[in-house]
Design a protein around this motif. Structure first.
Motif, PDB file in Angstrom:
ATOM      1  N   LEU A 124       0.856  -1.177   0.000  1.00  0.00           N
ATOM      2  CA  LEU A 124       0.000   0.000   0.000  1.00  0.00           C
ATOM      3  C   LEU A 124       0.893   1.228   0.000  1.00  0.00           C
ATOM      4  CD1 LEU A 124      -3.054   0.626   0.123  1.00  0.00           C
ATOM      5  CD2 LEU A 124      -2.733   1.066   2.551  1.00  0.00           C
ATOM      6  N   ASP A 125       0.725   2.071  -1.001  1.00  0.00           N
ATOM      7  CA  ASP A 125       1.494   3.310  -1.086  1.00  0.00           C
ATOM      8  C   ASP A 125       1.022   4.235   0.025  1.00  0.00           C
ATOM      9  OD1 ASP A 125       2.063   6.113  -1.811  1.00  0.00           O
ATOM     10  OD2 ASP A 125       2.865   5.238  -3.648  1.00  0.00           O
ATOM     11  N   PRO A 126       1.915   4.668   0.918  1.00  0.00           N
ATOM     12  CA  PRO A 126       1.503   5.506   2.046  1.00  0.00           C
ATOM     13  C   PRO A 126       0.955   6.876   1.642  1.00  0.00           C
ATOM     14  CG  PRO A 126       3.893   5.256   2.009  1.00  0.00           C
ATOM     15  CD  PRO A 126       3.340   4.375   0.935  1.00  0.00           C
ATOM     16  N   LYS A 127       1.375   7.365   0.474  1.00  0.00           N
ATOM     17  CA  LYS A 127       0.907   8.677   0.035  1.00  0.00           C
ATOM     18  C   LYS A 127      -0.466   8.607  -0.618  1.00  0.00           C
ATOM     19  CE  LYS A 127       5.503  10.535  -0.626  1.00  0.00           C
ATOM     20  NZ  LYS A 127       6.502  10.988  -1.586  1.00  0.00           N
ATOM     21  N   THR A 128      -0.631   7.649  -1.540  1.00  0.00           N
ATOM     22  CA  THR A 128      -1.884   7.572  -2.292  1.00  0.00           C
ATOM     23  C   THR A 128      -2.921   6.673  -1.627  1.00  0.00           C
ATOM     24  OG1 THR A 128      -1.157   5.698  -3.639  1.00  0.00           O
ATOM     25  CG2 THR A 128      -0.656   7.924  -4.470  1.00  0.00           C
ATOM     26  N   LYS A 129      -2.466   5.822  -0.693  1.00  0.00           N
ATOM     27  CA  LYS A 129      -3.335   4.839  -0.024  1.00  0.00           C
ATOM     28  C   LYS A 129      -3.923   3.850  -1.026  1.00  0.00           C
ATOM     29  CE  LYS A 129      -2.960   6.840   4.019  1.00  0.00           C
ATOM     30  NZ  LYS A 129      -1.759   6.562   4.723  1.00  0.00           N
ATOM     31  N   LYS A 130      -3.134   3.553  -2.080  1.00  0.00           N
ATOM     32  CA  LYS A 130      -3.551   2.593  -3.100  1.00  0.00           C
ATOM     33  C   LYS A 130      -2.469   1.540  -3.278  1.00  0.00           C
ATOM     34  CE  LYS A 130      -6.586   5.801  -5.234  1.00  0.00           C
ATOM     35  NZ  LYS A 130      -7.334   6.123  -6.383  1.00  0.00           N
ATOM     36  N   ALA A 131      -2.859   0.401  -3.807  1.00  0.00           N
ATOM     37  CA  ALA A 131      -1.932  -0.708  -3.992  1.00  0.00           C
ATOM     38  C   ALA A 131      -0.948  -0.436  -5.123  1.00  0.00           C
ATOM     39  CB  ALA A 131      -2.703  -1.984  -4.280  1.00  0.00           C
ATOM     40  N   VAL A 132       0.291  -0.893  -4.913  1.00  0.00           N
ATOM     41  CA  VAL A 132       1.321  -0.825  -5.938  1.00  0.00           C
ATOM     42  C   VAL A 132       2.061  -2.162  -5.959  1.00  0.00           C
ATOM     43  CG1 VAL A 132       1.684   1.663  -5.877  1.00  0.00           C
ATOM     44  CG2 VAL A 132       2.992   0.213  -4.357  1.00  0.00           C
ATOM     45  N   ILE A 133       2.514  -2.558  -7.150  1.00  0.00           N
ATOM     46  CA  ILE A 133       3.310  -3.761  -7.278  1.00  0.00           C
ATOM     47  C   ILE A 133       4.746  -3.362  -6.933  1.00  0.00           C
ATOM     48  CG2 ILE A 133       3.997  -5.676  -8.764  1.00  0.00           C
ATOM     49  CD1 ILE A 133       0.953  -5.423  -8.396  1.00  0.00           C
ATOM     50  N   LYS A 134       5.183  -3.711  -5.760  1.00  0.00           N
ATOM     51  CA  LYS A 134       6.493  -3.281  -5.272  1.00  0.00           C
ATOM     52  C   LYS A 134       7.623  -4.186  -5.762  1.00  0.00           C
ATOM     53  CE  LYS A 134       8.874  -0.644  -2.412  1.00  0.00           C
ATOM     54  NZ  LYS A 134       9.046   0.755  -2.548  1.00  0.00           N
ATOM     55  N   TYR A 135       7.386  -5.485  -5.819  1.00  0.00           N
ATOM     56  CA  TYR A 135       8.424  -6.444  -6.182  1.00  0.00           C
ATOM     57  C   TYR A 135       7.965  -7.281  -7.379  1.00  0.00           C
ATOM     58  CZ  TYR A 135       9.859  -5.009  -1.556  1.00  0.00           C
ATOM     59  OH  TYR A 135      10.216  -4.251  -0.474  1.00  0.00           O
ATOM     60  N   VAL A 136       7.947  -6.676  -8.546  1.00  0.00           N
ATOM     61  CA  VAL A 136       7.427  -7.296  -9.761  1.00  0.00           C
ATOM     62  C   VAL A 136       8.151  -8.605 -10.084  1.00  0.00           C
ATOM     63  CG1 VAL A 136       7.059  -7.006 -12.235  1.00  0.00           C
ATOM     64  CG2 VAL A 136       6.681  -5.084 -10.692  1.00  0.00           C
ATOM     65  N   ALA A 137       9.460  -8.641  -9.922  1.00  0.00           N
ATOM     66  CA  ALA A 137      10.239  -9.834 -10.265  1.00  0.00           C
ATOM     67  C   ALA A 137       9.874 -11.042  -9.407  1.00  0.00           C
ATOM     68  CB  ALA A 137      11.723  -9.539 -10.139  1.00  0.00           C
ATOM     69  N   ASP A 138       9.334 -10.819  -8.220  1.00  0.00           N
ATOM     70  CA  ASP A 138       8.980 -11.918  -7.318  1.00  0.00           C
ATOM     71  C   ASP A 138       7.562 -12.430  -7.519  1.00  0.00           C
ATOM     72  OD1 ASP A 138      11.491 -11.836  -6.152  1.00  0.00           O
ATOM     73  OD2 ASP A 138      10.862 -10.398  -4.623  1.00  0.00           O
ATOM     74  N   CYS A 139       6.790 -11.774  -8.377  1.00  0.00           N
ATOM     75  CA  CYS A 139       5.406 -12.176  -8.616  1.00  0.00           C
ATOM     76  C   CYS A 139       5.367 -13.551  -9.278  1.00  0.00           C
ATOM     77  CB  CYS A 139       4.703 -11.153  -9.499  1.00  0.00           C
ATOM     78  SG  CYS A 139       3.010 -11.623  -9.915  1.00  0.00           S
ATOM     79  N   GLN A 140       4.532 -14.443  -8.762  1.00  0.00           N
ATOM     80  CA  GLN A 140       4.381 -15.789  -9.310  1.00  0.00           C
ATOM     81  C   GLN A 140       3.212 -15.893 -10.290  1.00  0.00           C
ATOM     82  OE1 GLN A 140       6.683 -18.332  -8.567  1.00  0.00           O
ATOM     83  NE2 GLN A 140       7.678 -16.453  -7.880  1.00  0.00           N
ATOM     84  N   ILE A 141       2.556 -14.776 -10.552  1.00  0.00           N
ATOM     85  CA  ILE A 141       1.428 -14.691 -11.484  1.00  0.00           C
ATOM     86  C   ILE A 141       0.363 -15.747 -11.163  1.00  0.00           C
ATOM     87  CG2 ILE A 141       0.746 -14.361 -13.893  1.00  0.00           C
ATOM     88  CD1 ILE A 141       3.731 -13.983 -14.523  1.00  0.00           C
ATOM     89  N   CYS A 142      -0.033 -15.783  -9.904  1.00  0.00           N
ATOM     90  CA  CYS A 142      -1.022 -16.765  -9.454  1.00  0.00           C
ATOM     91  C   CYS A 142      -2.459 -16.283  -9.672  1.00  0.00           C
ATOM     92  CB  CYS A 142      -0.799 -17.095  -7.985  1.00  0.00           C
ATOM     93  SG  CYS A 142      -1.145 -15.723  -6.867  1.00  0.00           S
ATOM     94  N   HIS A 143      -2.628 -15.019  -9.990  1.00  0.00           N
ATOM     95  CA  HIS A 143      -3.929 -14.401 -10.269  1.00  0.00           C
ATOM     96  C   HIS A 143      -4.787 -14.163  -9.025  1.00  0.00           C
ATOM     97  CE1 HIS A 143      -3.885 -14.694 -14.749  1.00  0.00           C
ATOM     98  NE2 HIS A 143      -3.010 -15.632 -14.471  1.00  0.00           N
ATOM     99  N   LEU A 144      -4.308 -14.474  -7.828  1.00  0.00           N
ATOM    100  CA  LEU A 144      -5.129 -14.269  -6.636  1.00  0.00           C
ATOM    101  C   LEU A 144      -5.454 -12.797  -6.423  1.00  0.00           C
ATOM    102  CD1 LEU A 144      -3.631 -16.842  -4.120  1.00  0.00           C
ATOM    103  CD2 LEU A 144      -5.828 -16.939  -5.299  1.00  0.00           C
ATOM    104  N   CYS A 145      -4.501 -11.922  -6.668  1.00  0.00           N
ATOM    105  CA  CYS A 145      -4.765 -10.490  -6.496  1.00  0.00           C
ATOM    106  C   CYS A 145      -5.906 -10.057  -7.418  1.00  0.00           C
ATOM    107  CB  CYS A 145      -3.511  -9.669  -6.753  1.00  0.00           C
ATOM    108  SG  CYS A 145      -2.770  -9.878  -8.391  1.00  0.00           S
ATOM    109  N   ARG A 146      -5.846 -10.516  -8.650  1.00  0.00           N
ATOM    110  CA  ARG A 146      -6.888 -10.162  -9.631  1.00  0.00           C
ATOM    111  C   ARG A 146      -8.242 -10.756  -9.234  1.00  0.00           C
ATOM    112  NH1 ARG A 146      -9.202 -12.597 -13.677  1.00  0.00           N
ATOM    113  NH2 ARG A 146      -7.862 -14.414 -13.566  1.00  0.00           N
TER     114      ARG A 146
END
Length: 71
Positions: A26-48
């Protein structure tokens, strides 16, 4: 093109809670989600799948076809 884009985030944090690899923050300024560690994403689709407003888009070239088990 990035793995994900988050447009229209309402800051509910459901994607953050559902991510098994903890790559969304969660971005502390915008209070919205950001993908912080793109390289570590396993593309499991759970977030979506857990996003109540369909704000997460996974790039077509990064999607994995659904495999159906026959037995």
């Amino acid at each position: 093109m990035s793995i994900h884009s988050i447009n229209g985030c309402i800051g509910c944090e459901e994607c953050i809670k559902s991510c098994p690899t903890d790559v969304i923050r969660l971005d502390p300024k915008t209070k919205k989600a950001v993908i912080k560690y793109v390289a570590d994403c396993q593309i499991c689709h759970l977030c979506r799948l857990y996003c109540p407003v369909d704000a997460i888009i996974i790039a077509p070239e990064k999607t994995i076809p659904v495999i159906v088990s026959w037995g």
